[in-house]
Write a protein that holds these residues in place. Sequence first.
Motif, mmCIF file in Angstrom:
data_model
loop_
_atom_site.group_PDB
_atom_site.id
_atom_site.type_symbol
_atom_site.label_atom_id
_atom_site.label_comp_id
_atom_site.label_asym_id
_atom_site.label_seq_id
_atom_site.Cartn_x
_atom_site.Cartn_y
_atom_site.Cartn_z
ATOM 1 N N LEU A 130 0.807 -1.140 0.045
ATOM 2 C CA LEU A 130 -0.059 -0.153 0.020
ATOM 3 C C LEU A 130 0.873 1.044 -0.172
ATOM 4 C CD1 LEU A 130 -2.882 1.428 0.146
ATOM 5 C CD2 LEU A 130 -2.604 1.492 3.035
ATOM 6 N N ARG A 131 1.902 1.075 0.849
ATOM 7 C CA ARG A 131 2.506 2.678 0.704
ATOM 8 C C ARG A 131 3.386 2.657 -0.531
ATOM 9 N NH1 ARG A 131 5.456 1.121 5.270
ATOM 10 N NH2 ARG A 131 4.436 2.079 6.612
ATOM 11 N N ASP A 132 3.627 1.624 -1.647
ATOM 12 C CA ASP A 132 4.333 2.165 -2.900
ATOM 13 C C ASP A 132 3.062 2.907 -4.096
ATOM 14 O OD1 ASP A 132 6.628 1.429 -2.157
ATOM 15 O OD2 ASP A 132 6.895 -0.988 -3.078
ATOM 16 N N ASP A 133 1.770 2.410 -3.330
ATOM 17 C CA ASP A 133 1.208 2.847 -4.711
ATOM 18 C C ASP A 133 0.730 3.935 -3.963
ATOM 19 O OD1 ASP A 133 -1.242 1.690 -5.871
ATOM 20 O OD2 ASP A 133 -2.392 2.122 -4.872
ATOM 21 N N GLY A 177 4.737 6.160 -4.400
ATOM 22 C CA GLY A 177 5.088 5.568 -5.538
ATOM 23 C C GLY A 177 6.345 4.679 -5.612
ATOM 24 N N THR A 178 6.925 4.642 -6.587
ATOM 25 C CA THR A 178 8.561 3.702 -6.983
ATOM 26 C C THR A 178 9.341 4.490 -7.775
ATOM 27 O OG1 THR A 178 7.731 2.136 -8.441
ATOM 28 C CG2 THR A 178 7.560 1.638 -5.957
ATOM 29 N N GLU A 206 9.944 3.320 -10.184
ATOM 30 C CA GLU A 206 9.190 3.398 -11.255
ATOM 31 C C GLU A 206 8.014 3.953 -11.919
ATOM 32 O OE1 GLU A 206 9.914 0.441 -9.648
ATOM 33 O OE2 GLU A 206 12.397 0.574 -10.441
ATOM 34 N N LYS A 207 7.153 4.351 -11.241
ATOM 35 C CA LYS A 207 5.856 4.426 -10.761
ATOM 36 C C LYS A 207 5.544 5.712 -10.290
ATOM 37 C CE LYS A 207 1.235 2.830 -10.980
ATOM 38 N NZ LYS A 207 0.045 1.844 -10.282
ATOM 39 N N GLU A 208 5.228 6.774 -10.632
ATOM 40 C CA GLU A 208 4.325 8.139 -9.318
ATOM 41 C C GLU A 208 3.244 7.085 -8.915
ATOM 42 O OE1 GLU A 208 3.268 12.331 -10.039
ATOM 43 O OE2 GLU A 208 2.633 11.388 -11.535
ATOM 44 N N GLY A 209 3.531 7.658 -7.768
ATOM 45 C CA GLY A 209 2.736 7.334 -6.189
ATOM 46 C C GLY A 209 0.759 8.151 -6.306
ATOM 47 N N LEU A 210 -0.667 7.674 -5.510
ATOM 48 C CA LEU A 210 -1.452 8.309 -5.835
ATOM 49 C C LEU A 210 -0.912 9.790 -5.997
ATOM 50 C CD1 LEU A 210 -4.200 7.985 -6.559
ATOM 51 C CD2 LEU A 210 -4.559 6.988 -4.369
ATOM 52 N N GLN A 211 -0.098 9.747 -4.216
ATOM 53 C CA GLN A 211 -0.206 11.094 -2.860
ATOM 54 C C GLN A 211 0.320 12.163 -4.696
ATOM 55 O OE1 GLN A 211 3.275 12.054 -0.600
ATOM 56 N NE2 GLN A 211 2.240 12.795 0.431
ATOM 57 N N SER A 212 1.546 11.814 -4.783
ATOM 58 C CA SER A 212 2.096 12.411 -5.953
ATOM 59 C C SER A 212 0.800 12.981 -6.994
ATOM 60 C CB SER A 212 3.056 12.121 -6.474
ATOM 61 O OG SER A 212 3.699 12.925 -7.587
ATOM 62 N N ARG A 213 -0.198 12.132 -8.258
ATOM 63 C CA ARG A 213 -0.982 12.282 -8.887
ATOM 64 C C ARG A 213 -1.270 13.528 -8.155
ATOM 65 N NH1 ARG A 213 -0.112 6.392 -9.582
ATOM 66 N NH2 ARG A 213 -2.976 6.544 -8.495
ATOM 67 N N LEU A 214 -2.286 12.991 -7.225
ATOM 68 C CA LEU A 214 -3.602 13.468 -6.575
ATOM 69 C C LEU A 214 -2.845 15.350 -6.409
ATOM 70 C CD1 LEU A 214 -5.673 11.579 -4.322
ATOM 71 C CD2 LEU A 214 -5.825 12.383 -6.672
ATOM 72 N N GLN A 215 -1.549 15.313 -5.991
ATOM 73 C CA GLN A 215 -1.471 16.528 -5.076
ATOM 74 C C GLN A 215 -1.304 17.684 -6.646
ATOM 75 O OE1 GLN A 215 2.543 15.470 -3.054
ATOM 76 N NE2 GLN A 215 1.327 16.488 -0.845
ATOM 77 N N THR A 216 -0.333 17.144 -7.727
ATOM 78 C CA THR A 216 -0.662 18.143 -8.684
ATOM 79 C C THR A 216 -0.922 17.799 -9.265
ATOM 80 O OG1 THR A 216 0.739 15.952 -9.813
ATOM 81 C CG2 THR A 216 1.971 17.441 -8.247
ATOM 82 N N PHE A 217 -2.652 17.390 -9.357
ATOM 83 C CA PHE A 217 -3.731 17.618 -10.774
ATOM 84 C C PHE A 217 -3.909 18.683 -10.728
ATOM 85 C CE2 PHE A 217 -7.613 17.004 -11.874
ATOM 86 C CZ PHE A 217 -7.647 16.872 -13.047
ATOM 87 N N GLY A 218 -4.274 19.291 -11.717
ATOM 88 C CA GLY A 218 -4.738 21.061 -11.728
ATOM 89 C C GLY A 218 -4.278 21.824 -11.147
ATOM 90 N N ARG A 219 -2.736 22.000 -11.212
ATOM 91 C CA ARG A 219 -2.233 22.620 -10.784
ATOM 92 C C ARG A 219 -1.651 23.733 -11.313
ATOM 93 N NH1 ARG A 219 4.130 20.162 -10.214
ATOM 94 N NH2 ARG A 219 3.890 18.794 -12.380
ATOM 95 N N ALA A 220 -1.489 25.192 -10.935
ATOM 96 C CA ALA A 220 -0.828 26.085 -12.177
ATOM 97 C C ALA A 220 0.689 26.319 -12.266
ATOM 98 C CB ALA A 220 -1.218 27.396 -11.447
ATOM 99 N N SER A 221 0.785 26.892 -13.769
ATOM 100 C CA SER A 221 2.079 26.873 -13.944
ATOM 101 C C SER A 221 3.107 26.865 -12.639
ATOM 102 C CB SER A 221 2.060 27.388 -15.145
ATOM 103 O OG SER A 221 2.079 28.707 -15.108
ATOM 104 N N GLU A 222 2.386 28.040 -11.828
ATOM 105 C CA GLU A 222 3.620 28.326 -10.955
ATOM 106 C C GLU A 222 3.238 27.618 -9.734
ATOM 107 O OE1 GLU A 222 1.035 30.253 -12.719
ATOM 108 O OE2 GLU A 222 1.577 31.682 -13.137
ATOM 109 N N GLN A 223 2.928 26.698 -9.413
ATOM 110 C CA GLN A 223 2.450 26.228 -8.472
ATOM 111 C C GLN A 223 3.411 24.293 -8.287
ATOM 112 O OE1 GLN A 223 -1.829 26.196 -8.547
ATOM 113 N NE2 GLN A 223 -2.072 26.039 -5.884
#
Length: 638
Positions: free
Chosen positions: A268-271, A274-275, A277-294
């Motif tokens: 679960l921690r890798d999911d 991330g690892t 080889e693969k971006e984790g769910l946390q990063s995918r959610l944190q960066t989603f919808g960010r502006a270019s300055e963010q």
Amino acid sequence: MLQTAFKTNPVALGELLRDCGKGKIQLPDFQRSWVWDEDRIIGLIASISQALPVGALMTLEMKAGAAESFARRPVQGAAPEADKQYPDQLLLDGQQRMTSLYQTCMRKEVVQTITARQKMVRRWFYIDIVKALRADVDRIDAIVAVPEDRRITRNFKKDVILDLSTREAEFEHMMFPLNMVFDVNAWQMEFYNYCFQRHDKARVDQFNEFMSKVLANFTGYHVPVIALSHDTTHEAVCLVFEKVNTGGKPLDAFELVTAMYAGRGFRLRDDWLGTAEKEGLQSRLQTFGRASEQRFGVLERISSTDVLQAIALLHTKAEREKKIAEGAKDNEVPAIRATRQSLLDLPLEAYLAYREPIEAGFKAAVKFLRQQNIYRVIDLPYQSQIVPLAAILTEIGDLWEHTAVKEKLARWYWCGIFGELYGSAAETRFARDIQEVPAWLRGGPEPATVKDGVFRSDRLKTMRTRLSAAYKGIHALLMREGAKDFRSGQDFGQTVFFDESVDIHHIFPEAWCRKHDIDKTEYDTIINKTPLSYRTNRIIGGAAPSEYLGRLEKGRPGDPPIAAPVLDGYLRSHCINPDLLRADQFKAFMADREKQLLTLIARVTGHQLLGAEEASDEGEDAPDDILQDSGLLADVAE
């Protein structure tokens, strides 16, 4: 005779440390990494060297061939082959002590630790033989930590205070390396030869006394070990661990669920993290919808527990509906829950079934929040409200994109903010939301959050900082409702918001208010604040409104003049009466804007507003600004 689920027996420290190195004793994966600083390590060594108690260990016995309930890992610094060893025991309590002792007393490598100021350092540990034998010296002062090059220096390393970089230097300074304490023979023989060559019998006598009075305390030291039976349930193990782990940060549900899932081969921690080889769910959610300055978007502080709670809401709702469909009796129908226990009860199959849909639900929540003009985490009224929002959006899918549904969803959202309903202990409301809001969006009855989301009219005068969810709500709501920048006349869409560094600023400037002896409790409320760009706020400065409005009308280099009627339109878009502002009528302005803001809130919530006495009659206590979830408290620092 009473049967206990554990047994207690003393075990030699040396045996325990050797078992750690071989992998016979390992850690459950919910244990955090080793974090002790060098001062605590020195204190522990000093206690062992005096045969003082350092507390019992608690372990869980492992049964070879049995299905593993927890992921495991060797003690930090153990030999590489320890990872392949099936352990005899998992260490539930005592990780910091055992790792500190293993690293300092058994390994022949430098110890990586931290200072009291949290600076990462690499240290070798020694016992000052002479000081350790003196009754007038505190034993802690006889334990010495030296840098990786084994030299203590000062004056930018120009002056060497202590040099232990060679074995002869250790003999000369009578400094015994702690990592030889269970393997003393080689060091001892070299030390004797050193002394005999110099006919120094006094040093030999000192070392012999040191061995009998200090080193013997290490080799003869026994640690009480409380061993839980291998058939102890994983819930009980987690509970016991938390009870004994009072000195550290309590485990969150994610760590416990991680350990349980790992026992079934899912990391679960890798999911989540991330690892390589693969971006984790946390990063995918944190960066989603960010502006270019963010660096991160509005979900910057999204936590693993937030995601598990949203999944738990959907899973427990599905289980409830299944039981009802089967005709189960009322007392057999499970509740919809997002509590800590519901997370510990969340099956791996449920997580795997919902993780992709819930990711889409959180991303839809970002889109929804952007449409409410909420772009940054510091402007997010309630971190906690994202949990039911994401669960609702997951359940209804694309339905939320239809205008009529979106308007109802927005009403639910603003009722939660201005009713100040998600400040603390909101799990019960989460459960009602996931049950009631999707049904309402499909034509069912009005949900409790909408009914309860009544704003108290007297609250506006008390809202002064981002600690208040409603304070943030008004900031976003004004932008959503078409507020235009005083200088440029632009709407505060995402591009303008970031390009122009928009934030909440005073309308009657703070300097002007102080000059006119207006109390801060009056001028510093949300009533006297509005979203403005950085450049506009610079033009305003500390001037009277009549003065800075004159500047805007006249124009400046790079800024064309603004006709008074046009500027008045910009002001009205902020719920500002232009005539009162131009006349510098602070009290009349505040009274008028309060009414306009209350009208705006009433419109988006669909409620008539309650005064203090009416709210008391309804049984509602005045929400306190500090009753916010922990994610909001960090806003003060920003």
